[in-house]
Design an enzyme around this catalytic site. Structure first.
Site, PDB file in Angstrom:
ATOM      1  N   ARG A   7     -34.864  22.670  15.679  1.00 50.74           N
ATOM      2  CA  ARG A   7     -35.187  23.969  15.144  1.00 50.74           C
ATOM      3  C   ARG A   7     -37.002  23.443  14.697  1.00 50.74           C
ATOM      4  NH1 ARG A   7     -32.189  28.003  12.116  1.00 50.74           N
ATOM      5  NH2 ARG A   7     -32.253  26.500  10.379  1.00 50.74           N
ATOM      6  N   GLU A  23     -24.883  18.173   5.264  1.00 51.02           N
ATOM      7  CA  GLU A  23     -23.636  18.706   4.452  1.00 51.02           C
ATOM      8  C   GLU A  23     -22.340  18.640   5.146  1.00 51.02           C
ATOM      9  OE1 GLU A  23     -26.838  21.902   4.696  1.00 51.02           O
ATOM     10  OE2 GLU A  23     -26.706  19.635   5.288  1.00 51.02           O
TER      11      GLU A  23
END
Length: 170
Positions: A58, A95
């Site tokens: 992205r 994460e």
């Protein structure tokens, strides 16, 4: 224009417990996209940039637009085995996984003034890996530039010795 209105929350993506910030509504709206690009460029205050580093995947969207607007080269940093030439790599933790990034060994020259762009600053793992790659090649980091920052994850602590800008902070 409030850019946050163009970011969609997707619960449990890519795995349970993660709230994913979907930027496709922002990309799809020409006015919001242009406003975001203007904010990102203005944050540089006219500094000279030789290369814009964009992180897969992205970070490519605005990274390429930034390179064009700044009259700079674009350097794609990708996941392992996606670049065809000789690379160096750096590992990082997210994460929800551990991974690594690669950059062509000739993508940045010693002394190049570099803007590092990614879509989001979360835990800082990706950003730290990008910093390591640029430093290994001898680039001078002018700014870390993000579409959004998830400030509650304290990612900026990992790259705190650099200028950091985010268009949106959560």
């Amino acid at each position: 224009m409030k850019l946050e209105n163009y970011i969609r929350d997707i619960q449990d993506f890519p795995k349970e417990g993660i709230l994913f910030k979907d930027i496709t509504p922002l990309l799809n709206d020409v006015n919001a996209r242009e406003e975001c690009l203007k904010i990102l460029v203005d944050s540089l205050k006219g500094q000279k940039i030789d290369k814009v580093v964009g992180a897969e995947s992205r970070g490519f969207f605005f990274g390429m637009l930034l390179a064009d607007r700044l009259n700079a080269g674009f350097v794609p940093v990708r996941k392992p085995k996606k670049l065809p030439f000789t690379t160096i790599s750096a590992s990082y933790e997210l994460e929800y996984c551990t991974d690594s990034l690669e950059i062509h060994i000739d993508a940045i020259q010693k002394g190049d003034k570099v803007l590092i762009h990614d879509d989001v600053l979360a835990t800082g793992g990706t950003a730290k890996a990008l910093e390591e790659l640029v430093n290994k090649l001898g680039g001078e980091i002018i700014q870390f530039n993000f579409l959004m920052e998830l400030s509650f994850l304290n990612g900026r602590d990992k790259i705190k010795n650099n200028p950091i800008f985010a268009a949106i902070t959560y």
